[in-house]
Design an enzyme around this catalytic site. Sequence first.
Site, mmCIF file in Angstrom:
data_model
loop_
_atom_site.group_PDB
_atom_site.id
_atom_site.type_symbol
_atom_site.label_atom_id
_atom_site.label_comp_id
_atom_site.label_asym_id
_atom_site.label_seq_id
_atom_site.Cartn_x
_atom_site.Cartn_y
_atom_site.Cartn_z
ATOM 1 N N GLY A 27 0.790 -1.231 0.000
ATOM 2 C CA GLY A 27 0.000 0.000 0.000
ATOM 3 C C GLY A 27 0.819 1.276 0.000
ATOM 4 O O GLY A 27 0.330 2.322 0.433
ATOM 5 N N SER A 28 2.040 1.223 -0.537
ATOM 6 C CA SER A 28 2.824 2.469 -0.568
ATOM 7 C C SER A 28 2.176 3.489 -1.511
ATOM 8 O O SER A 28 2.241 4.695 -1.265
ATOM 9 C CB SER A 28 4.280 2.205 -0.949
ATOM 10 O OG SER A 28 4.392 1.792 -2.288
ATOM 11 N N LEU A 56 -4.215 -7.210 -6.885
ATOM 12 C CA LEU A 56 -3.868 -8.372 -7.706
ATOM 13 C C LEU A 56 -5.082 -9.255 -7.973
ATOM 14 O O LEU A 56 -5.036 -10.476 -7.797
ATOM 15 C CB LEU A 56 -2.759 -9.179 -7.025
ATOM 16 C CG LEU A 56 -1.435 -8.449 -6.841
ATOM 17 C CD1 LEU A 56 -0.421 -9.325 -6.111
ATOM 18 C CD2 LEU A 56 -0.874 -7.995 -8.185
ATOM 19 N N ILE A 79 -10.626 -7.262 -12.174
ATOM 20 C CA ILE A 79 -11.861 -6.511 -11.892
ATOM 21 C C ILE A 79 -12.965 -7.061 -12.806
ATOM 22 O O ILE A 79 -12.802 -7.087 -14.031
ATOM 23 C CB ILE A 79 -11.644 -5.010 -12.169
ATOM 24 C CG1 ILE A 79 -10.578 -4.452 -11.223
ATOM 25 C CG2 ILE A 79 -12.931 -4.206 -12.037
ATOM 26 C CD1 ILE A 79 -10.982 -4.400 -9.775
ATOM 27 N N ASN A 101 -5.845 2.515 -12.831
ATOM 28 C CA ASN A 101 -4.858 1.516 -12.393
ATOM 29 C C ASN A 101 -3.447 2.087 -12.552
ATOM 30 O O ASN A 101 -3.201 2.896 -13.443
ATOM 31 C CB ASN A 101 -4.993 0.250 -13.254
ATOM 32 C CG ASN A 101 -4.040 -0.849 -12.819
ATOM 33 O OD1 ASN A 101 -3.877 -1.118 -11.619
ATOM 34 N ND2 ASN A 101 -3.382 -1.494 -13.775
ATOM 35 N N HIS A 153 0.429 0.790 -13.289
ATOM 36 C CA HIS A 153 1.192 -0.391 -13.713
ATOM 37 C C HIS A 153 2.680 -0.023 -13.745
ATOM 38 O O HIS A 153 3.043 1.033 -14.275
ATOM 39 C CB HIS A 153 0.727 -0.870 -15.091
ATOM 40 C CG HIS A 153 1.412 -2.134 -15.504
ATOM 41 N ND1 HIS A 153 1.063 -3.363 -14.996
ATOM 42 C CD2 HIS A 153 2.449 -2.346 -16.344
ATOM 43 C CE1 HIS A 153 1.871 -4.282 -15.504
ATOM 44 N NE2 HIS A 153 2.715 -3.695 -16.331
ATOM 45 N N ASP A 183 -4.709 -4.179 -18.733
ATOM 46 C CA ASP A 183 -3.704 -3.121 -18.956
ATOM 47 C C ASP A 183 -3.833 -2.448 -20.318
ATOM 48 O O ASP A 183 -2.845 -1.940 -20.865
ATOM 49 C CB ASP A 183 -2.274 -3.682 -18.806
ATOM 50 C CG ASP A 183 -1.990 -4.160 -17.381
ATOM 51 O OD1 ASP A 183 -2.595 -3.609 -16.443
ATOM 52 O OD2 ASP A 183 -1.171 -5.072 -17.223
ATOM 53 N N GLU A 206 5.923 6.127 -9.364
ATOM 54 C CA GLU A 206 4.504 5.772 -9.202
ATOM 55 C C GLU A 206 3.857 6.681 -8.170
ATOM 56 O O GLU A 206 2.715 7.121 -8.328
ATOM 57 C CB GLU A 206 4.359 4.309 -8.749
ATOM 58 C CG GLU A 206 4.804 3.286 -9.777
ATOM 59 C CD GLU A 206 4.581 1.855 -9.291
ATOM 60 O OE1 GLU A 206 3.557 1.600 -8.635
ATOM 61 O OE2 GLU A 206 5.433 1.003 -9.568
HETATM 62 C C1 GRF Z 1 3.199 -1.262 -7.575
HETATM 63 O O1 GRF Z 1 4.420 -1.443 -8.237
HETATM 64 C C2 GRF Z 1 2.086 -1.184 -8.568
HETATM 65 O O2 GRF Z 1 2.447 -0.566 -9.767
HETATM 66 C C3 GRF Z 1 1.831 -2.639 -8.833
HETATM 67 O O3 GRF Z 1 1.956 -3.251 -7.572
HETATM 68 C C4 GRF Z 1 2.837 -2.493 -6.757
HETATM 69 C C5 GRF Z 1 2.076 -2.136 -5.510
HETATM 70 O O4 GRF Z 1 2.892 -1.496 -4.556
HETATM 71 N N1 GRF Z 1 0.574 -2.829 -9.500
HETATM 72 P P1 GRF Z 1 2.235 -0.876 -3.247
HETATM 73 O O5 GRF Z 1 1.331 -1.927 -2.634
HETATM 74 O O6 GRF Z 1 1.495 0.364 -3.642
HETATM 75 O O7 GRF Z 1 3.404 -0.572 -2.358
#
Ligand code: GRF
Length: 211
Positions: A19-20, A89, A92, A106, A108, A149, A178
């Site tokens: 969840g970063s 993961l 949907i 989303n 990616h 995607d 991200e």
């Molecule tokens: C991220 O790299 C995101 O792009 C991918 O999964 C990872 C999730 O990281 N789909 P976090 O849980 O937000 O730390």
Amino acid sequence: MAMKLSSNIKVAVLVSGSGSNLQAIIDASKNDRDFGAEVVLVISNREKAYGLKRAELENIDHFCIKDNEEVLKKLKEYEIDLVVLAGYLKIIPESIIDEFPNRIINIHPSLIPSFCGMGYYGLKVHEAAIERGVKVSGCTTHFVNKMADAGPIILQKVVDVDFSYDADRLQQEILKEEHKILPESIKLFAHGKLEVVGNRVKIRSNNWCVH
Ligand code: GRF
């Protein structure tokens, strides 16, 4: 703390892991008084996802829900405007996509259309990029449609792949970006700056930085 706009859109974030990205969104909503969006709901399909703990620490309603129809019910109950998949993961289902057309974003961890689609998730994306020897990778935000995607791309950020990087290091470097483009995409959406034209997204002019 910055005062919230009364017109904030309501965001639900779906997570499966650390969840970063969720944290980056929460931080943006707290630090940017013009963010225009508030995370009101966090859902995970995994009880142990640290994203649920982050929601608890931030006093945001959070639930572990495995059944897709129950997820949809919860999104409706909270009158969600935008759904954000931040490391979720799970596929949907069409029922949710139909309910939120161009209202699901989303993130990616590659430059779509490279290293994306079925089977490309988590560290596998970065392992494939290193294995292929690409000089740049990066991350992409996009709206979710019925193909994996393949929905309209909102923002992309390029990351140089240094020869010394392994998949873990590349993942860390890309995650930093991200954490910028996901909140930025949400802010653009919240301010009505994203116009979907076919499979492309037109970003209306704005007076803040787009990464
Ligand atoms: C991220 O790299 C995101 O792009 C991918 O999964 C990872 C999730 O990281 N789909 P976090 O849980 O937000 O730390």
